[in-house]
Design a protein around this motif. Structure first.
Motif, PDB file in Angstrom:
ATOM      1  N   LEU A   1       0.881  -1.177   0.000  1.00  0.00           N
ATOM      2  CA  LEU A   1       0.000   0.000   0.000  1.00  0.00           C
ATOM      3  C   LEU A   1       0.914   1.220   0.000  1.00  0.00           C
ATOM      4  O   LEU A   1       1.166   1.847   1.011  1.00  0.00           O
TER       5      LEU A   1
ATOM      6  N   PHE B   1       0.892   4.291  -1.216  1.00  0.00           N
ATOM      7  CA  PHE B   1       0.441   5.650  -1.505  1.00  0.00           C
ATOM      8  C   PHE B   1       1.010   6.687  -0.547  1.00  0.00           C
ATOM      9  O   PHE B   1       0.893   7.893  -0.797  1.00  0.00           O
TER      10      PHE B   1
ATOM     11  N   PHE C   1      -3.579   2.672  -6.595  1.00  0.00           N
ATOM     12  CA  PHE C   1      -4.697   2.883  -5.676  1.00  0.00           C
ATOM     13  C   PHE C   1      -5.263   4.302  -5.734  1.00  0.00           C
ATOM     14  O   PHE C   1      -4.608   5.244  -6.160  1.00  0.00           O
ATOM     15  N   LYS C   2      -6.500   4.390  -5.263  1.00  0.00           N
ATOM     16  CA  LYS C   2      -7.137   5.677  -4.965  1.00  0.00           C
ATOM     17  C   LYS C   2      -7.768   5.547  -3.587  1.00  0.00           C
ATOM     18  O   LYS C   2      -7.955   4.430  -3.070  1.00  0.00           O
ATOM     19  N   GLY C   3      -8.096   6.706  -2.967  1.00  0.00           N
ATOM     20  CA  GLY C   3      -8.742   6.615  -1.664  1.00  0.00           C
ATOM     21  C   GLY C   3      -8.664   7.890  -0.873  1.00  0.00           C
ATOM     22  O   GLY C   3      -8.492   8.979  -1.444  1.00  0.00           O
TER      23      GLY C   3
ATOM     24  N   PHE D   1      -8.757   2.656   0.911  1.00  0.00           N
ATOM     25  CA  PHE D   1      -8.066   2.501  -0.367  1.00  0.00           C
ATOM     26  C   PHE D   1      -8.785   1.503  -1.261  1.00  0.00           C
ATOM     27  O   PHE D   1      -9.521   0.627  -0.788  1.00  0.00           O
TER      28      PHE D   1
ATOM     29  N   LYS E   1      -9.114  -3.831  -2.036  1.00  0.00           N
ATOM     30  CA  LYS E   1      -9.609  -2.633  -1.371  1.00  0.00           C
ATOM     31  C   LYS E   1      -9.727  -2.894   0.123  1.00  0.00           C
ATOM     32  O   LYS E   1      -9.735  -4.047   0.576  1.00  0.00           O
TER      33      LYS E   1
END
Length: 511
Positions: free
Chosen positions: A310, A312, A347-349, A365, A387
């Motif tokens: 992860l 990000f 990823f986005k979130g 995420f 996710k």
């Protein structure tokens, strides 16, 4: 429509239980405006021990020994006004949280108005100071939910020289494969260690498995039928050559049939019983190891750690960050930062960062593209889903520790290629090929694994304590064909969702 019940009725039910069970309080938390359940709300005592609501807003909290009706229960959730009242003051089994209406410009009181990137950098700079990265003993509950779905199970039978291996038999094989299947396992235990894979030890306290055991019996029956066909049609000194395209492997007939035990041979029976005992011990050991490894992978993959998948936070150059909003968690103001990939990131979130100490207290995420794909010679794999959410809260050391972790991962797999099973025999002179089954298979299926972990209590331990602890590998999960709420009576867990509560195995094995 949710029916309200008085607190008197609730406590009558709770406190008149059999004395063998510990006392607990159960409720559902509802948004006072939308009337929707509030998931992932924290419910705890002043000792910071407590629970978290599930996706349906429900919780069950074990009452500590010596609890008084005047003791306060604290309920908090991002974006809502917190509640802190004596236990006796909660007058309904349904608890309502009031949403906060906040405007960003009204709550930025600092002389410095930070950008999203500046907030993120301060968060990274403060990780060592803000988070409890030492060795701890964590009481936790871990639920793994697995779902499989068969999308396609086609084949074309081209040739079979063993009459019993015909289309009817192959159709029965295909029909035996479940089109949909669910499996749940739940574990309560103490995890000793930190956030490194090699520094983890697990003490299992209790565990359960919820699945349809009758599906296993179907496969056993199919294996028996297959073995009977082999015995009737194949020489005992034969072997099979299994080929799929360019690939091939050799399987001896004895490996398929196994070794028969004469019921009158006491020595052979004792040997088989000893083998069964060893397998049972190995299963106990492997179950504990598998749960510990799964937990270790989760703790080792938190976004605050530099080598996390992860990425990000620590590979922030790959993402665009936007200061989107402001909210509150209790009395603490929290920045809400939206992130999305610039180009090739995964990823986005949203990140929720405390405006006072710049600690990350929650990360949501979701992947924006497949994380891994493979397609070669008719075999395909697509890791299409990843996710989840990570929630941190302060422990008794006044540093942040993981309090909740949820991840959901999904894969689609397929096999579309020719298949040959050829019987050969070394003792036959000349051409040693005896029988052959030739077909073309086209199979596609998907699976989703969901992991949920809640940490109820965390305390620091020394390296000597960690080294001295020996794992308990003797706990095996109790099998349940239907969910039994009494099984976890007296323990605080993540409340089951409706799908788990309503799960029921088939009444009898399929013929």
């Amino acid at each position: 429509m949710i029916r309200k019940a008085s607190i008197l009725f609730l406590f009558f039910c709770l406190f008149t239980r059999n004395a063998a069970h510990s006392q607990s309080v159960s409720s559902i938390i509802i948004d006072s405006v939308s009337q929707n359940p509030v998931p992932y709300a924290t419910v705890q005592w002043a000792t910071k021990k407590g629970a978290i609501t599930n996706e349906e807003g429900r919780f069950n909290l074990l009452l500590p020994e010596g609890i008084q009706k005047s003791d306060s229960l604290f309920i908090s959730c991002l974006g809502y006004e917190s509640i802190a009242k004596p236990l006796e003051a909660f007058d309904e089994a349904i608890i309502y949280l009031v949403p906060m209406a906040i405007e960003l410009k009204e709550v930025i009181v600092s002389n410095k108005q930070y950008t999203a990137k500046e907030i993120l950098e301060k968060m990274k700079e403060g990780i060592v100071a803000n988070y409890n990265l030492t060795l701890t003993k964590k009481r936790l509950f871990f639920r793994k939910s697995s779902f499989q779905q068969m999308h396609k199970s086609d084949y074309t039978l081209k040739k079979s020289t063993i009459k019993a291996f015909n289309k009817k038999f192959l159709d029965s094989v295909i029909s035996t494969i479940p089109k949909n299947n669910s499996y749940y396992t739940e574990v309560l235990g103490d995890l000793y260690g930190n956030y490194e894979d090699e520094e983890q030890k697990l003490n299992l306290i209790k565990a359960s498995e919820l699945y349809d055991k009758n599906m296993e019996l179907d496969f056993n029956k199919l294996e028996e039928k297959f073995n009977s066909i082999i015995k009737e049609n194949v020489k005992t000194d034969s072997y099979f050559k299994i080929k799929s395209g360019f690939f091939g492997t050799k399987v001896e007939v004895d490996e398929i049939l196994g070794e028969e035990i004469d019921s009158t041979d006491v020595a052979a029976l004792n040997k088989e019983l000893e083998k069964t005992r060893r397998e049972e011990e190995e299963r106990k050991k492997n179950f504990a190891i598998s749960r510990r490894n799964a937990l270790g992978q989760m703790f080792n993959n938190l976004p605050i750690l530099e080598d996390s998948d992860l990425n990000f936070i620590w590979k922030s150059r790959k993402y665009d960050f936007t200061l989107e909003d402001f909210t509150y968690l209790g009395a603490d103001a929290v920045y809400v930062i939206d992130f999305k990939p610039k180009r090739s990131a995964d990823f986005k979130g949203k990140l929720y960062i405390n405006s006072d100490d710049f600690a990350l207290i929650r990360a949501d995420f979701e992947n924006v593209k497949s994380l891994k794909t493979f397609n070669l010679l008719g075999v395909s794999l697509n890791n299409y889903l990843h996710k989840g959410k990570v929630i941190f809260s302060k422990d008794t050391s006044e540093k942040y520790s993981l309090s909740y972790y949820e991840s959901e991962q999904g894969n689609r797999m397929g096999v579309k290629r020719p298949l040959k099973i050829i019987e050969k025999n070394k003792r036959v002179k000349g051409r040693n090929k005896q029988n052959e089954l030739s077909a073309k298979v086209d199979i596609a299926f998907a699976n989703i694994d969901k992991n949920e972990v809640v940490i109820f209590d965390s305390e620091n331990i020394s390296k000597a304590d960690f080294d001295a602890f020996k794992e308990n590998n003797k706990v095996l999960p109790t099998y349940m064909p239907t969910y039994n709420p009494e099984f976890w009576q007296g323990y605080t867990i993540i409340e089951p969702n409706k799908a788990i509560e309503e799960f029921t195995a088939t009444e009898a094995p399929l013929e």
